[in-house]
Design a protein around this motif. Sequence first.
Motif, PDB file in Angstrom:
ATOM      1  N   ILE A 121      -1.525   6.156   5.303  1.00  0.00           N
ATOM      2  CA  ILE A 121      -1.277   4.739   5.015  1.00  0.00           C
ATOM      3  C   ILE A 121      -0.735   3.998   6.241  1.00  0.00           C
ATOM      4  CG2 ILE A 121      -0.115   3.106   3.471  1.00  0.00           C
ATOM      5  CD1 ILE A 121      -1.836   4.956   1.901  1.00  0.00           C
TER       6      ILE A 121
ATOM      7  N   ARG B 271      -5.170  -3.261  -4.402  1.00  0.00           N
ATOM      8  CA  ARG B 271      -4.467  -2.372  -3.482  1.00  0.00           C
ATOM      9  C   ARG B 271      -5.291  -1.159  -3.093  1.00  0.00           C
ATOM     10  NH1 ARG B 271       2.063  -2.640  -4.643  1.00  0.00           N
ATOM     11  NH2 ARG B 271       2.080  -4.780  -5.369  1.00  0.00           N
TER      12      ARG B 271
ATOM     13  N   ARG C  48     -15.237  -0.279  11.413  1.00  0.00           N
ATOM     14  CA  ARG C  48     -16.442  -0.611  10.661  1.00  0.00           C
ATOM     15  C   ARG C  48     -16.115  -1.245   9.316  1.00  0.00           C
ATOM     16  NH1 ARG C  48     -19.048   5.066  10.765  1.00  0.00           N
ATOM     17  NH2 ARG C  48     -16.826   5.337  10.598  1.00  0.00           N
ATOM     18  N   TRP C  49     -14.935  -0.892   8.794  1.00  0.00           N
ATOM     19  CA  TRP C  49     -14.575  -1.383   7.469  1.00  0.00           C
ATOM     20  C   TRP C  49     -14.220  -2.862   7.443  1.00  0.00           C
ATOM     21  CZ3 TRP C  49      -9.600  -3.194   7.256  1.00  0.00           C
ATOM     22  CH2 TRP C  49      -8.724  -2.730   8.248  1.00  0.00           C
TER      23      TRP C  49
ATOM     24  N   TYR D  52     -17.305  -0.178   1.732  1.00  0.00           N
ATOM     25  CA  TYR D  52     -15.891  -0.434   2.000  1.00  0.00           C
ATOM     26  C   TYR D  52     -15.420  -1.552   1.077  1.00  0.00           C
ATOM     27  CZ  TYR D  52     -16.187   2.499   6.117  1.00  0.00           C
ATOM     28  OH  TYR D  52     -16.340   3.565   6.948  1.00  0.00           O
TER      29      TYR D  52
ATOM     30  N   LEU E 120       0.831  -1.198   0.000  1.00  0.00           N
ATOM     31  CA  LEU E 120       0.000   0.000   0.000  1.00  0.00           C
ATOM     32  C   LEU E 120       0.869   1.253   0.000  1.00  0.00           C
ATOM     33  CD1 LEU E 120      -2.945  -0.944   2.380  1.00  0.00           C
ATOM     34  CD2 LEU E 120      -2.910  -0.858  -0.102  1.00  0.00           C
TER      35      LEU E 120
ATOM     36  N   PRO F 263      -3.234   4.407   9.853  1.00  0.00           N
ATOM     37  CA  PRO F 263      -4.460   3.590   9.866  1.00  0.00           C
ATOM     38  C   PRO F 263      -4.183   2.093   9.984  1.00  0.00           C
ATOM     39  CG  PRO F 263      -4.577   5.224   8.132  1.00  0.00           C
ATOM     40  CD  PRO F 263      -3.181   5.283   8.685  1.00  0.00           C
ATOM     41  N   GLN F 264      -3.046   1.653   9.434  1.00  0.00           N
ATOM     42  CA  GLN F 264      -2.720   0.236   9.556  1.00  0.00           C
ATOM     43  C   GLN F 264      -2.265  -0.099  10.961  1.00  0.00           C
ATOM     44  OE1 GLN F 264      -0.712  -1.911   6.297  1.00  0.00           O
ATOM     45  NE2 GLN F 264      -0.483   0.096   5.411  1.00  0.00           N
TER      46      GLN F 264
ATOM     47  N   LEU G 112      -7.338   0.979  -0.126  1.00  0.00           N
ATOM     48  CA  LEU G 112      -7.188   1.160   1.309  1.00  0.00           C
ATOM     49  C   LEU G 112      -8.456   0.612   1.976  1.00  0.00           C
ATOM     50  CD1 LEU G 112      -5.824   4.815   1.240  1.00  0.00           C
ATOM     51  CD2 LEU G 112      -4.532   2.679   1.241  1.00  0.00           C
ATOM     52  N   PRO G 113      -8.337  -0.478   2.738  1.00  0.00           N
ATOM     53  CA  PRO G 113      -9.540  -1.142   3.244  1.00  0.00           C
ATOM     54  C   PRO G 113     -10.323  -0.292   4.245  1.00  0.00           C
ATOM     55  CG  PRO G 113      -7.564  -2.178   4.105  1.00  0.00           C
ATOM     56  CD  PRO G 113      -7.112  -1.188   3.097  1.00  0.00           C
ATOM     57  N   TRP G 114      -9.655   0.688   4.866  1.00  0.00           N
ATOM     58  CA  TRP G 114     -10.356   1.489   5.883  1.00  0.00           C
ATOM     59  C   TRP G 114     -11.033   2.714   5.276  1.00  0.00           C
ATOM     60  CZ3 TRP G 114      -5.105   0.593   5.648  1.00  0.00           C
ATOM     61  CH2 TRP G 114      -4.323   1.640   5.199  1.00  0.00           C
TER      62      TRP G 114
ATOM     63  N   PRO H 213     -15.922  -5.911   7.966  1.00  0.00           N
ATOM     64  CA  PRO H 213     -17.159  -6.619   8.274  1.00  0.00           C
ATOM     65  C   PRO H 213     -16.923  -8.080   8.644  1.00  0.00           C
ATOM     66  CG  PRO H 213     -16.979  -6.218   5.919  1.00  0.00           C
ATOM     67  CD  PRO H 213     -15.831  -5.525   6.567  1.00  0.00           C
TER      68      PRO H 213
END
Lengths: 256, 268
Positions: A168, B102, A248-249, B147, A150, A171-172, B104-106, A251
């Motif tokens: 990037i 790729r 929330r992202w 998402y 990422l 958040p990870q 961004l999952p959030w 699931p």
Amino acid sequence: MKEVARGDRWVKLISLSLLVGLWYAVALLPAKSVFPPPHVVLLYLIEDVQSWAIWSHLLATLSRIFFGFSLAMAVAVPAGILLGFSGLAQRLFGTWVLIGLMTPSLVFIILVYTSMGLNDIAAVVAAAMTVIPVLVVNIWENAKAVDSKLVQMARVFNLSTLKIVRQIVLPQLAPPLLASARFGLGLVWKMVLFVELLGRSNGIGYQIEYYYQLFNMGRVLEYTVFFVGIMLIIEVVILGGIEHRLFRWRPAARLG
Amino acid sequence: MAAGGTVGLGMSVNIAVKNLSKEFAAHGTGAAWKALDGVNLEVASGEFVTILGPSGCGKSTLLNILSGLDTHFTGSISFTQGDSGGTARGKPRIAYLFQEPRLLPWRTVRGNVEFALDAAGFSRSEWKGRCNKWLELVGLGGFAEFYPLQLSGGMQQRAAIARAFSIEPDILLMDEPFSALDELTARRMRQELLDLWEANRHSVVFVTHNSLEAVFLSDRILIMNRGPSSRVRDEISLNHLPRPRSYEDPAQFETQKDVLARLMRHVD
Ligand SMILES: Nc1ncnc2c1ncn2[C@@H]1O[C@H](COP(=O)(O)OP(=O)(O)OP(=O)(O)O)[C@@H](O)[C@H]1O
Ligand SMILES: [Mg+2]
């Protein structure tokens, strides 16, 4: 999902009843007067929560936990991230962390009390110091898990380094940092009781020590149940709520 | 390559790669692995070029270098502005579609597109319009607030395509973007890609090891040999195949057989 949750609740109820049953079983062993059954402890508790004393001890302990925890996180998060990303920091301070891990908590507490005096600031610092090495290692491990794919993607899109860190990397790191926070809180509150026992004259830890001196196991258990209950609420309601909002992202991850 | 101002006019750009070589230091054994050895290639402005080669021949390595991610190589790469023929100022705006989406999952799908728009320097007032336009074009109009993990693999790749196109790149690099999809979905996505490309005409470098895909999509196919010492060994122009193309066209089928035969020659 709902079915699973309901089944889960039953399992939890059964597990809790088993625990209470086990307590009764132990209480019925010969030394009955020393180890009272749950309902006696519950009666103590009902009586005590109506007076101010138990709440003032709780408040003293909670504020020490709050400051100790904040101090520990404030040191451990940057230190752990630095160790995770910088080889130089690793070579310079890796051994410090190791030594910190090996040093018994008791030594930290004694050192802090003797150098800073028996006061609340010392209690907070002592509690924080005992957990910082463990927390640093925990965060350090997590910092290694940042997905470089990422980061590459962001670089191709021409994102500045500062924004790469903010958008990037952080958040990870948030999920493992929250996990570390819960872990840290669990460590700190246990250490705070220990620190209170060794050098304070109020707080839950002090009360437990006091009743232990009197060999009053009913009161010891009463304070324990009270405190564990409060900490459970804090853990589940507050930290669990934050986790739910932050992630929330994810699931699917919630099923596990 | 210094990060300068972007060309960013949504214009396409000529790419010229001369004598490009890349070595990886091998771990343990000490001998270096010559992944690329003297790659020469040119992509005309607005052209769709596909690089076809066996696994491990250095296709991803080549794209990483073209995208500016990897700066350790010898040889030269130049980008020149397509229409005027003059030298482009600074760095062209590049979009790179990886083998995986790729995302961004959030962030929501919209958030992911906005991420690219922000990085490319589009003003905030443009985000919403562009985002909606591109999500609509890839068929994700109703999924902006989802998402990525709530979408299927194909939808995620579409979102990545929307993200790539939304910044109006001068150059589009694609590394087997459809190879993880089932053939039916892949076919639909190839057609969508061509539609978008026909409408925008940036220069495309597309990487694949699927000769069917290569023939369906490209103006020109470049064949690389199995490594070490990979370079462009063969070149096939597809100008004789009119667009829009169809998988059932016999001429296209014949061409694919020819491409496959020529690819085989460089695999062993
Ligand atoms: N970071 C690296 N360090 C060492 N060797 C590498 C590295 N990256 C790639 N290689 C080697 O370079 C060669 C080319 O790799 P590359 O990923 O570019 O192949 P590819 O053509 O994209 O293959 P595929 O079709 O399987 O994706 C391979 O032999 C690989 O082992
Ligand atoms: Mg590859």
